[in-house]
Each structure stands twice: as structure tokens, then as C-alpha cells.
Design a protein around this motif. Structure first.
Motif, PDB file in Angstrom:
ATOM      1  N   TYR A 376      80.849  33.846  37.694  1.00  0.00           N
ATOM      2  CA  TYR A 376      80.515  32.516  38.205  1.00  0.00           C
ATOM      3  C   TYR A 376      79.563  32.603  39.397  1.00  0.00           C
ATOM      4  CZ  TYR A 376      83.480  29.416  35.447  1.00  0.00           C
ATOM      5  OH  TYR A 376      84.011  28.667  34.427  1.00  0.00           O
ATOM      6  N   LYS A 377      79.767  33.565  40.250  1.00  0.00           N
ATOM      7  CA  LYS A 377      78.904  33.731  41.421  1.00  0.00           C
ATOM      8  C   LYS A 377      77.462  33.975  40.995  1.00  0.00           C
ATOM      9  CE  LYS A 377      78.398  36.537  45.631  1.00  0.00           C
ATOM     10  NZ  LYS A 377      79.038  37.602  46.465  1.00  0.00           N
ATOM     11  N   ALA A 378      77.256  34.869  40.037  1.00  0.00           N
ATOM     12  CA  ALA A 378      75.904  35.157  39.556  1.00  0.00           C
ATOM     13  C   ALA A 378      75.323  33.955  38.822  1.00  0.00           C
ATOM     14  CB  ALA A 378      75.931  36.378  38.637  1.00  0.00           C
ATOM     15  N   ALA A 379      76.140  33.281  38.006  1.00  0.00           N
ATOM     16  CA  ALA A 379      75.660  32.120  37.252  1.00  0.00           C
ATOM     17  C   ALA A 379      75.301  30.960  38.178  1.00  0.00           C
ATOM     18  CB  ALA A 379      76.719  31.683  36.243  1.00  0.00           C
ATOM     19  N   ALA A 380      76.082  30.763  39.236  1.00  0.00           N
ATOM     20  CA  ALA A 380      75.784  29.695  40.191  1.00  0.00           C
ATOM     21  C   ALA A 380      74.450  29.949  40.887  1.00  0.00           C
ATOM     22  CB  ALA A 380      76.908  29.586  41.219  1.00  0.00           C
ATOM     23  N   THR A 381      74.149  31.201  41.168  1.00  0.00           N
ATOM     24  CA  THR A 381      72.863  31.543  41.780  1.00  0.00           C
ATOM     25  C   THR A 381      71.714  31.216  40.833  1.00  0.00           C
ATOM     26  OG1 THR A 381      73.940  33.342  43.002  1.00  0.00           O
ATOM     27  CG2 THR A 381      71.530  33.380  42.866  1.00  0.00           C
ATOM     28  N   LEU A 382      71.879  31.556  39.558  1.00  0.00           N
ATOM     29  CA  LEU A 382      70.839  31.243  38.573  1.00  0.00           C
ATOM     30  C   LEU A 382      70.645  29.740  38.433  1.00  0.00           C
ATOM     31  CD1 LEU A 382      71.641  33.835  35.749  1.00  0.00           C
ATOM     32  CD2 LEU A 382      69.633  33.806  37.248  1.00  0.00           C
ATOM     33  N   TYR A 383      71.736  28.990  38.461  1.00  0.00           N
ATOM     34  CA  TYR A 383      71.619  27.530  38.356  1.00  0.00           C
ATOM     35  C   TYR A 383      70.933  26.952  39.589  1.00  0.00           C
ATOM     36  CZ  TYR A 383      72.886  22.606  38.134  1.00  0.00           C
ATOM     37  OH  TYR A 383      72.844  21.241  38.121  1.00  0.00           O
ATOM     38  N   ALA A 384      71.273  27.466  40.758  1.00  0.00           N
ATOM     39  CA  ALA A 384      70.637  26.976  41.984  1.00  0.00           C
ATOM     40  C   ALA A 384      69.130  27.213  41.960  1.00  0.00           C
ATOM     41  CB  ALA A 384      71.261  27.651  43.202  1.00  0.00           C
ATOM     42  N   LEU A 385      68.711  28.319  41.353  1.00  0.00           N
ATOM     43  CA  LEU A 385      67.276  28.596  41.234  1.00  0.00           C
ATOM     44  C   LEU A 385      66.558  27.528  40.415  1.00  0.00           C
ATOM     45  CD1 LEU A 385      67.321  32.458  40.608  1.00  0.00           C
ATOM     46  CD2 LEU A 385      66.272  31.292  42.566  1.00  0.00           C
ATOM     47  N   GLN A 386      67.286  26.852  39.543  1.00  0.00           N
ATOM     48  CA  GLN A 386      66.682  25.824  38.691  1.00  0.00           C
ATOM     49  C   GLN A 386      66.525  24.486  39.399  1.00  0.00           C
ATOM     50  OE1 GLN A 386      65.540  26.470  35.448  1.00  0.00           O
ATOM     51  NE2 GLN A 386      65.947  28.548  36.190  1.00  0.00           N
ATOM     52  N   VAL A 387      67.331  24.240  40.401  1.00  0.00           N
ATOM     53  CA  VAL A 387      67.316  22.920  41.045  1.00  0.00           C
ATOM     54  C   VAL A 387      66.572  22.900  42.368  1.00  0.00           C
ATOM     55  CG1 VAL A 387      69.454  22.240  39.914  1.00  0.00           C
ATOM     56  CG2 VAL A 387      69.564  23.290  42.164  1.00  0.00           C
ATOM     57  N   VAL A 388      66.312  24.067  42.976  1.00  0.00           N
ATOM     58  CA  VAL A 388      65.563  24.062  44.241  1.00  0.00           C
ATOM     59  C   VAL A 388      64.100  23.723  43.953  1.00  0.00           C
ATOM     60  CG1 VAL A 388      67.074  25.726  45.359  1.00  0.00           C
ATOM     61  CG2 VAL A 388      65.073  26.529  44.106  1.00  0.00           C
ATOM     62  N   PRO A 389      63.446  22.966  44.808  1.00  0.00           N
ATOM     63  CA  PRO A 389      62.025  22.641  44.593  1.00  0.00           C
ATOM     64  C   PRO A 389      61.138  23.867  44.751  1.00  0.00           C
ATOM     65  CG  PRO A 389      62.785  21.829  46.729  1.00  0.00           C
ATOM     66  CD  PRO A 389      64.003  22.318  46.007  1.00  0.00           C
ATOM     67  N   ASP A 390      59.954  23.810  44.157  1.00  0.00           N
ATOM     68  CA  ASP A 390      59.026  24.943  44.202  1.00  0.00           C
ATOM     69  C   ASP A 390      58.626  25.286  45.620  1.00  0.00           C
ATOM     70  OD1 ASP A 390      59.047  25.256  41.456  1.00  0.00           O
ATOM     71  OD2 ASP A 390      57.404  23.825  41.162  1.00  0.00           O
ATOM     72  N   ARG A 391      58.566  24.270  46.486  1.00  0.00           N
ATOM     73  CA  ARG A 391      58.108  24.517  47.861  1.00  0.00           C
ATOM     74  C   ARG A 391      59.167  25.197  48.725  1.00  0.00           C
ATOM     75  NH1 ARG A 391      59.380  19.030  47.701  1.00  0.00           N
ATOM     76  NH2 ARG A 391      60.983  18.352  49.199  1.00  0.00           N
ATOM     77  N   TYR A 392      60.392  25.293  48.187  1.00  0.00           N
ATOM     78  CA  TYR A 392      61.472  25.865  48.977  1.00  0.00           C
ATOM     79  C   TYR A 392      61.359  27.385  48.990  1.00  0.00           C
ATOM     80  CZ  TYR A 392      66.204  26.787  50.646  1.00  0.00           C
ATOM     81  OH  TYR A 392      67.287  27.213  51.375  1.00  0.00           O
TER      82      TYR A 392
END
Length: 503
Positions: A376-392
Motif C-alpha cells: 500500500y505504501k508503494a501504491a500510494a506513492t504511485l497514485y500521488a504521482l498521478q494527482v500532483v500537478p506538473d509544476r510541483y
């Protein structure tokens, strides 16, 4: 006609195939993907009056002939109607719910489906479904069905649908198909009546009905029709919040407990379902806090009881990520008041979490909990990468997403398919599938999903394989001839208008 082994299991007898007499369950049934009914005597409801025990003096109507093709019996535990042996004398089993007076005039087939709900359906929806649970939510559901005809019929409908899926690989008689459809149709009609007469006295049963309808949708379909019921439930929760903010809550403790449990399950279903969908979740963080008094406590209970077994700390970050990184606002990076989500995920310690949880779990499952929470920890990181804006930009953003996919695949491979926590790997494996860009990882993902589909009779799992293959073909076409450029898979799911239910 094939010959029958003496002492064959009940399933092989009904299927008219030779049984291999394996114990405790025969391999013939396992290979066919059907439920082995075992070798013990099956309990029948017959005419007569009980002469001993708690039911002394009570009469029982005769049920239909068990040999009828319209009824397929399920194994009933030896302690179906007695106290759990070896425990507290006052500790009733999960199945004592079927002893309620209002259930005594039900026919055999109805009891048959209620037992299947308490045993098999509950096994799928909980990590551990144990008779020793004094406050089983599934038992409470059945008790509240006394006041809600719609909830009662929906329990029958989900049980019939679940059994239909379990036995689909063998044969389903027309009578069984008709029964399933009738139960569902009656449930919808009754629920419509209760919705038209909605008031605080039936909030909780209606809410539970909508939650179970969402589960039925997952059982029977691979699309996102479950979202219709979750959206309706979200609107009802808002009504509950408004009602109880202007008047005293006169609900008893059992009703408050069931309502909190139901809303928590709806939140989990909605949040995980929206991560691989074209739609966003129905609830935001302030609404969650208003819906459940002590949302953190409810989520901590869910990490022990709910089949996803997601650590509450990780789930809170998954749920909050889309709103934290709203592209219309500037999100401060690692400010003193708001830490970066990647840092917060990194700070989660699976070992410490597993150790603390062991005092609450009914079995020693520290090894499996560690691997599930790490996935879950690794999957949550991958999901967060999808929702952060490009400028972040942040120093805590991982450099290689492939390493996270490999981490998920490693950890879930350490959980046996026979362990109750194996079903808790559903969301991580789907996130790994969305992120996988090579044939080797994709093959491992599909193999794992197929194992899940053999254990859980959910059409959503069977449909996930086809959706993933279509999604991979789309991603490959978009990246063909473009080096080191991979579009965001969350955006592509939204563009395709498809959904995978990964929880």
C-alpha cells in the motif's frame, strides 16, 4: 452415468462426478472452482418440535425437498445453533442471528441464503469473519433487516448473486436464475418505497441497503455502476448530517455502530473506486469528519476488519491527495503547516504499524500485514504521482516509478493465496498494473489478478483483465516512437471513460 465413490462429498454427488475423497475438501471441487460442501451431514428443516436445548417447544415448518435442482445446500457449521465451544458461555456465535423469532417462519431456501450471507459473503467482505465476534456488523445487518423489508431482500439478493457466481462454472438452473432476478427486483421495489418515505427512523437501514447494492454491482458487473448507489448514499449521508445537526440523535448504540461501519465502508469503496475511474470521489475531507464522529477511529477499525486492510494513515493520504493538489491552487511544498504528501507517505513505517495492530487482530498475521502495508505504501506513492500537478517539484518525489512497481509485486507475492489477507492486495496490484510498461511486469500483474478472481467471485475482477489489456494497448500506442515520455495513466483512464474497481 459416472460411478460415485462411496462417501463422496455433497457437491460431487450433486454434480454426478466421481469424488477423489480428499480431506477436508476434495481436489475435484477445487479444480472446478466450486465450493466443496464437505462430507458431514447437511442440516435440513423438517416438521417437528424441538425436545431439548434453547429451541425446546418450538416447531419448524418443513422446507422444500433438498434434492430439488432449485436449491443447492451449503455447508453449515456444527455450532450453527449452539454457543461457541470453549469460549465464554455468554458468547454467541455469528449464526445465532438465524434464531430470531421473526425468522422462524422462513422457508428452507431463504434460510439457506441468509446462512450463505453470514458465512460466505461476509468472508469476502471482511478480513476475518469469526463466530466469536460478539458485535459482528453482518449480524447487525440481519437484525436491522427486521425493520426494513428492503434491506432483508437486498441481503437475500447479494447472497443469491454471490452463490450464482460461485456456481457459474458448474451449472445454474433456470429456477436459480429466476430466483436471483426476482430477489433483486423485489429489493429495488421495496427500497424505492422506503426512499419515498425517508425519515430519521429508517436512515440507517436505507444506508446499509445502498452500501450492499454497491457490493452487488461489483459482484455482477465490471463497469462502474456501483457508483450510482454510492452517490445516492452520499446524498443520504448529507441528509443525515443535516437532520442530526438540528435535532438530538436518539439512535441506540447498535444503530450508531452500524451507521458508522456502513459509512466507513462507503467511503472506502468510493475512494478506492475513484482512483482508477473517470469520476472523482463523492466525499471531501470536511464531510467525512461531519459524517462520522471520530472518523480516525472508524478508519482504524476498518484497517483491522475491512477486506482492503489498508493502513488508516495511508488511506487518509490517498483520500486527501486530489484535493491537496488541486491544479487551480498553488500547493506549498513541505511548508511547516502542510508537509509534502510524498514525505508523509515515506514516514509511514510498516513494521511499527504491524506491531501495534497485532493486539487487535484475532490471528498472528504480522508477516502478511507487513507485506500488505508495504505494498500500500508503494501504491500510494504511485497514485500521488498521478494527482500532483506538473509544476510541483519536491526532493521527496521518487526518481523511478518502476522500483515502486517492483516493490508492490515483491510484497504481494509474499502473501499466500490461501491467507485471508490475500484479498487485501487488490488495490496495490491494480495500481501496479496501471503503472507497468513492460510485458514482464504486466504478466505478473495479470497472474495475480487471476488468482484473486479464483478466490473472489466478483465480475469486477474478471473484467479488470480486459480493461487493463485495452488500457495497455492505448498507452503503448501513445508512447510508440517517443522516448522517455509516458502519459499519466489516471488521465488516460478518464479519457477512455473506463473504470476498474480495485477494492
Amino acid at each position: 452415468m459416472p460411478c460415485h465413490s462411496k462417501g463422496a462429498c455433497h457437491t460431487c454427488r450433486r454434480r454426478r462426478v466421481k469424488c477423489d475423497l480428499g480431506k477436508p475438501r476434495c481436489q475435484k471441487c477445487s479444480a472446478a472452482g466450486v465450493e466443496c460442501l464437505g462430507y458431514d451431514n447437511l442440516i435440513l428443516w423438517v416438521d417437528g418440535v424441538a425436545s431439548r436445548g434453547k429451541m425446546m417447544g418450538k416447531s419448524f415448518p418443513k422446507g422444500p425437498d433438498i434434492s430439488s435442482s432449485a436449491e443447492i445446500p451449503i455447508p453449515i457449521p456444527h455450532n450453527f445453533f449452539i454457543h461457541h465451544v470453549g469460549g465464554d458461555r455468554n458468547e454467541t456465535t455469528l449464526y445465532d442471528s438465524l434464531l430470531h423469532p421473526w425468522l422462524q417462519n422462513l422457508n428452507h431456501q431463504t434460510r439457506h441464503y441468509l446462512a450463505h450471507f453470514l458465512v460466505n459473503v461476509a468472508n469476502d467482505l471482511a478480513v476475518y469473519n469469526l463466530p466469536s465476534q460478539k458485535l459482528s456488523p453482518f449480524r447487525l445487518l440481519l437484525e436491522f433487516a427486521d425493520r426494513s423489508p428492503a434491506l432483508f431482500q437486498i441481503i437475500i439478493a447479494i447472497s443469491a448473486t454471490h452463490m450464482h457466481n460461485l456456481l457459474a462454472s458448474v451449472s445454474i438452473t433456470p429456477a436459480e436464475q429466476v430466483y436471483t432476478l426476482r430477489a433483486r427486483g423485489k429489493a429495488y421495489r421495496l427500497l424505492n418505497q422506503e426512499l419515498n418515505n425517508l425519515n430519521p427512523s429508517n436512515y440507517t437501514p436505507v444506508l446499509a441497503s445502498l452500501m450492499l447494492l454497491g457490493e452487488i454491482a461489483v459482484l455482477e458487473s465490471s463497469d462502474d455502476t456501483w457508483r450510482i448507489h454510492i452517490s445516492a448514499a452520499a446524498n443520504l449521508v448529507r441528509s443525515i448530517i443535516t437532520s442530526y445537526s438540528t435535532a438530538a440523535d436518539h439512535s441506540d448504540s447498535d444503530e450508531c455502530s452500524l451507521r458508522s461501519w456502513t459509512i466507513t465502508r462507503l467511503i472506502l469503496q468510493d475512494t478506492f473506486g475513484s482512483t482508477l475511474s473517470s469520476s472523482r470521489a463523492n466525499w471531501d475531507v470536511p464531510e467525512l469528519c461531519a459524517a462520522i464522529n471520530g472518523i480516525d477511529t472508524a478508519l482504524k477499525y476498518a484497517e483491522v476488519e475491512h477486506y482492503t486492510a489498508c493502513p488508516s494513515q495511508i488511506f487518509s493520504l490517498i483520500q486527501a491527495a486530489p484535493s491537496l493538489y488541486d491544479t487551480n491552487t498553488a500547493f506549498p511544498c513541505c511548508s511547516p503547516s502542510t508537509q509534502c504528501i510524498f514525505l508523509r507517505i515515506q514516514q509511514f513505517d510498516p513494521t511499527s504499524w504491524t506491531t501495534q495492530l497485532q493486539s487487535l487482530t484475532p490471528a498472528n498475521d504480522s508477516t502478511e500485514r507487513y507485506h500488505v502495508s508495504s505494498a500500500y505504501k508503494a501504491a500510494a506513492t504511485l497514485y500521488a504521482l498521478q494527482v500532483v500537478p506538473d509544476r510541483y517539484s519536491c526532493e521527496h518525489i521518487p526518481a523511478r516509478s518502476d522500483d515502486l512497481v517492483d516493490s508492490i509485486l515483491h510484497h504481494i507475492s509474499q502473501v499466500s493465496c490461501n491467507h485471508p489477507l490475500f484479498k487485501s492486495t487488490i488495490w496495490p496490484i491494480h495500481i501496479a498494473g496501471a503503472e507497468s510498461g513492460d510485458d514482464h511486469r504486466r504478466s505478473a500483474v495479470l497472474q495475480h489478478i487471476r488468482c484473486l478472481a479464483r478466490i473472489l467471485p466478483w465480475q469486477s475482477l474478471l473484467g479488470a483483465e480486459q480493461v487493463l489489456k485495452e488500457f495497455w494497448a492505448r498507452m503503448d500506442s501513445l508512447t510508440s516512437g517517443v522516448a522517455h515520455v509516458r502519459p499519466r495513466w489516471l488521465a488516460e483512464f478518464q479519457a477512455m471513460g473506463v473504470a476498474i474497481y480495485p477494492a
